[in-house]
Write a protein that holds these residues in place. Structure first.
Motif, PDB file in Angstrom:
ATOM      1  N   ALA A  74       0.823  -1.205   0.000  1.00  0.00           N
ATOM      2  CA  ALA A  74       0.000   0.000   0.000  1.00  0.00           C
ATOM      3  C   ALA A  74       0.858   1.257   0.000  1.00  0.00           C
ATOM      4  O   ALA A  74       0.550   2.239  -0.692  1.00  0.00           O
ATOM      5  N   LEU A  75       1.936   1.246   0.777  1.00  0.00           N
ATOM      6  CA  LEU A  75       2.833   2.401   0.807  1.00  0.00           C
ATOM      7  C   LEU A  75       3.467   2.653  -0.553  1.00  0.00           C
ATOM      8  O   LEU A  75       3.579   3.803  -1.004  1.00  0.00           O
ATOM      9  N   LYS A  76       3.865   1.589  -1.223  1.00  0.00           N
ATOM     10  CA  LYS A  76       4.472   1.736  -2.546  1.00  0.00           C
ATOM     11  C   LYS A  76       3.473   2.307  -3.542  1.00  0.00           C
ATOM     12  O   LYS A  76       3.796   3.240  -4.304  1.00  0.00           O
ATOM     13  N   ALA A  77       2.252   1.762  -3.542  1.00  0.00           N
ATOM     14  CA  ALA A  77       1.229   2.255  -4.469  1.00  0.00           C
ATOM     15  C   ALA A  77       0.883   3.712  -4.175  1.00  0.00           C
ATOM     16  O   ALA A  77       0.693   4.517  -5.098  1.00  0.00           O
ATOM     17  N   PHE A  78       0.803   4.058  -2.889  1.00  0.00           N
ATOM     18  CA  PHE A  78       0.510   5.444  -2.510  1.00  0.00           C
ATOM     19  C   PHE A  78       1.625   6.371  -2.975  1.00  0.00           C
ATOM     20  O   PHE A  78       1.361   7.456  -3.526  1.00  0.00           O
ATOM     21  N   ALA A  79       2.875   5.965  -2.777  1.00  0.00           N
ATOM     22  CA  ALA A  79       4.007   6.790  -3.197  1.00  0.00           C
ATOM     23  C   ALA A  79       3.994   7.032  -4.705  1.00  0.00           C
ATOM     24  O   ALA A  79       4.187   8.158  -5.165  1.00  0.00           O
ATOM     25  N   VAL A  80       3.741   5.953  -5.460  1.00  0.00           N
ATOM     26  CA  VAL A  80       3.680   6.086  -6.925  1.00  0.00           C
ATOM     27  C   VAL A  80       2.573   7.065  -7.322  1.00  0.00           C
ATOM     28  O   VAL A  80       2.752   7.900  -8.213  1.00  0.00           O
ATOM     29  N   SER A  81       1.428   6.985  -6.647  1.00  0.00           N
ATOM     30  CA  SER A  81       0.305   7.867  -6.985  1.00  0.00           C
ATOM     31  C   SER A  81       0.623   9.331  -6.709  1.00  0.00           C
ATOM     32  O   SER A  81       0.040  10.229  -7.327  1.00  0.00           O
ATOM     33  N   LYS A  82       1.550   9.573  -5.778  1.00  0.00           N
ATOM     34  CA  LYS A  82       1.929  10.943  -5.431  1.00  0.00           C
ATOM     35  C   LYS A  82       3.197  11.392  -6.153  1.00  0.00           C
ATOM     36  O   LYS A  82       3.692  12.499  -5.917  1.00  0.00           O
ATOM     37  N   GLY A  83       3.727  10.530  -7.025  1.00  0.00           N
ATOM     38  CA  GLY A  83       4.925  10.890  -7.753  1.00  0.00           C
ATOM     39  C   GLY A  83       6.170  10.905  -6.901  1.00  0.00           C
ATOM     40  O   GLY A  83       7.155  11.595  -7.228  1.00  0.00           O
ATOM     41  N   LEU A  84       6.174  10.136  -5.811  1.00  0.00           N
ATOM     42  CA  LEU A  84       7.320  10.086  -4.907  1.00  0.00           C
ATOM     43  C   LEU A  84       8.223   8.906  -5.256  1.00  0.00           C
ATOM     44  O   LEU A  84       7.743   7.878  -5.747  1.00  0.00           O
ATOM     45  N   PRO A  85       9.509   9.024  -5.001  1.00  0.00           N
ATOM     46  CA  PRO A  85      10.425   7.921  -5.315  1.00  0.00           C
ATOM     47  C   PRO A  85      10.155   6.710  -4.436  1.00  0.00           C
ATOM     48  O   PRO A  85       9.805   6.832  -3.265  1.00  0.00           O
ATOM     49  N   VAL A  86      10.319   5.532  -5.029  1.00  0.00           N
ATOM     50  CA  VAL A  86      10.132   4.275  -4.308  1.00  0.00           C
ATOM     51  C   VAL A  86      11.466   3.555  -4.291  1.00  0.00           C
ATOM     52  O   VAL A  86      12.007   3.196  -5.339  1.00  0.00           O
ATOM     53  N   SER A  93      10.511   9.689   4.902  1.00  0.00           N
ATOM     54  CA  SER A  93      10.009  10.965   5.420  1.00  0.00           C
ATOM     55  C   SER A  93       9.086  11.639   4.408  1.00  0.00           C
ATOM     56  O   SER A  93       8.085  12.266   4.780  1.00  0.00           O
ATOM     57  N   GLU A  94       9.396  11.484   3.103  1.00  0.00           N
ATOM     58  CA  GLU A  94       8.564  12.097   2.067  1.00  0.00           C
ATOM     59  C   GLU A  94       7.190  11.438   2.011  1.00  0.00           C
ATOM     60  O   GLU A  94       6.155  12.125   1.910  1.00  0.00           O
ATOM     61  N   ILE A  95       7.170  10.113   2.083  1.00  0.00           N
ATOM     62  CA  ILE A  95       5.893   9.394   2.066  1.00  0.00           C
ATOM     63  C   ILE A  95       5.101   9.704   3.330  1.00  0.00           C
ATOM     64  O   ILE A  95       3.882   9.914   3.281  1.00  0.00           O
ATOM     65  N   TRP A  96       5.778   9.754   4.463  1.00  0.00           N
ATOM     66  CA  TRP A  96       5.119  10.084   5.729  1.00  0.00           C
ATOM     67  C   TRP A  96       4.463  11.465   5.639  1.00  0.00           C
ATOM     68  O   TRP A  96       3.312  11.653   6.053  1.00  0.00           O
ATOM     69  N   GLY A  97       5.187  12.440   5.079  1.00  0.00           N
ATOM     70  CA  GLY A  97       4.636  13.779   4.931  1.00  0.00           C
ATOM     71  C   GLY A  97       3.409  13.801   4.034  1.00  0.00           C
ATOM     72  O   GLY A  97       2.431  14.504   4.320  1.00  0.00           O
ATOM     73  N   ALA A  98       3.449  13.018   2.951  1.00  0.00           N
ATOM     74  CA  ALA A  98       2.299  12.954   2.043  1.00  0.00           C
ATOM     75  C   ALA A  98       1.100  12.312   2.725  1.00  0.00           C
ATOM     76  O   ALA A  98      -0.054  12.715   2.497  1.00  0.00           O
ATOM     77  N   LEU A  99       1.334  11.315   3.569  1.00  0.00           N
ATOM     78  CA  LEU A  99       0.239  10.696   4.318  1.00  0.00           C
ATOM     79  C   LEU A  99      -0.391  11.688   5.285  1.00  0.00           C
ATOM     80  O   LEU A  99      -1.627  11.790   5.372  1.00  0.00           O
ATOM     81  N   LEU A 100       0.443  12.429   6.019  1.00  0.00           N
ATOM     82  CA  LEU A 100      -0.087  13.407   6.969  1.00  0.00           C
ATOM     83  C   LEU A 100      -0.915  14.484   6.267  1.00  0.00           C
ATOM     84  O   LEU A 100      -1.878  15.009   6.833  1.00  0.00           O
TER      85      LEU A 100
END
Length: 330
Positions: A74-86, A93-100
């Protein structure tokens, strides 16, 4: 085809006493320290991440406070959807910030147990043999604790850890639960992709990914179908009909039989029928096993995830099964 776990017995009423875990404040105030937890204990930051993923329609499966396979998907799919590096680390920290940034509502809240929560009826025991299920009037939960955990998309262990010393069979008692509110609005899903390699299901509204779920998809012995099928039926609280032609392991009956509805029915709370006979997307009586065991060809989600998916679909929606070779090229 549909699978039943031979020998499955839910022992919710006889589970070992829970060890106290993080309280509501620890989870609500949790911060990511820049390094994923390295043990198998319930982690406040992971509980928070899982709840935020669930709210964003990127399901981690059962919310258990551990950085397991489904949470990583789920974290990987969420990161991809936000254009964040996986990278190698599933949580950064970048994924955590996007979740918050997805919302500020408390992650753990108080809930008062209702009369309906404890009324039942409840099964004293779920029979081990599939044939024995046909004699039950309904396939209910085995305890209020199991029902409450599923209501809030949690593992029973996390529910117990958040509420040390509390029982779950007394109406009026206040307990701590994770806050997974249902989002308003239903995007018109135009296509579903079932990835056999990654054991995931994705729902798209045109080209936009609107929902993601971990899944159990077939097995080498009995793989899921290939190509593009269509949704032909959507049935809540389905009966399960066993066909002896399925020849499931552990089922000796040579006659067809029917099992009544309920969350502990072999196909759970929902059946989404597909245009190849005997195949569908359905729920499960054992959410902790999603994507960690094999099926007989069907696509298995947690009950709450398949209920969510069913609300997004209509008859005729395309369901594409992505083969391993195709998946590896993506």
């Amino acid at each position: 085809m549909i699978r039943w776990f031979a020998g499955l017995i839910l022992l919710a009423c006889f589970a070992a006493p829970a060890v106290a875990g993080p309280d509501a404040a620890a989870v609500n105030n949790a911060e990511f320290k820049g390094k994923p937890p390295g043990d198998d204990k319930i982690n406040p930051a992971i509980v928070k991440a899982q709840v935020l993923l669930d709210r964003a329609n990127f399901s981690p499966g059962e919310i258990d406070g551990k950085l397991g396979e489904n949470a990583e998907k789920a974290l990987k799919a969420f990161a991809v959807s936000k254009g964040l590096p996986v990278g190698k680390q599933p949580l950064t920290s970048e994924i955590w910030g996007a979740l918050l940034a997805t919302g500020s509502d408390p992650v753990v809240v108080d809930y008062k147990i209702t009369d309906k929560d404890v009324k039942g009826p409840f099964l004293k025991k779920l029979p081990a043999k599939m044939e024995d299920l046909k004699d039950l009037k309904s396939l209910d939960y085995t305890s209020p604790r199991e029902a409450l955990a599923e209501k809030f998309h949690m593992s029973e262990a996390l529910l117990a850890a958040l509420n040390p010393g509390k029982k779950f069979d007394e109406a009026g008692q206040t307990i701590a639960v994770v806050n997974v509110p249902v989002k308003e609005g239903k995007p018109a899903v135009t296509r579903v992709e079932v990835d056999k390699a990654s054991q995931t299901v994705k729902a798209f509204a045109n080209s936009e990914l609107v929902a993601f779920f971990p899944a159990t998809v077939g097995s080498e012995e009995k793989p899921s179908p290939g190509g593009v099928l269509k949704v032909i039926s959507i049935d809540a609280n389905p009966y399960y009909r066993y066909n002896p032609d399925y020849k499931f392991k552990g089922v000796k009956s040579k006659r067809a039989f029917k099992i009544r509805p309920g969350p502990n029915n072999p196909v759970g709370s929902q059946w989404i029928g597909l245009s190849e006979e005997g195949y569908g997307i359905h729920g499960t009586p054992n959410p902790s096993k999603v994507s960690k065991s094999e099926s007989n060809g069907c696509v298995r989600l947690t009950n709450w995830d398949v209920d969510r998916l069913a609300k997004l679909l209509k008859k005729g929606t395309e369901v594409a099964f992505i083969e391993r070779e195709a998946a590896n090229k993506k």
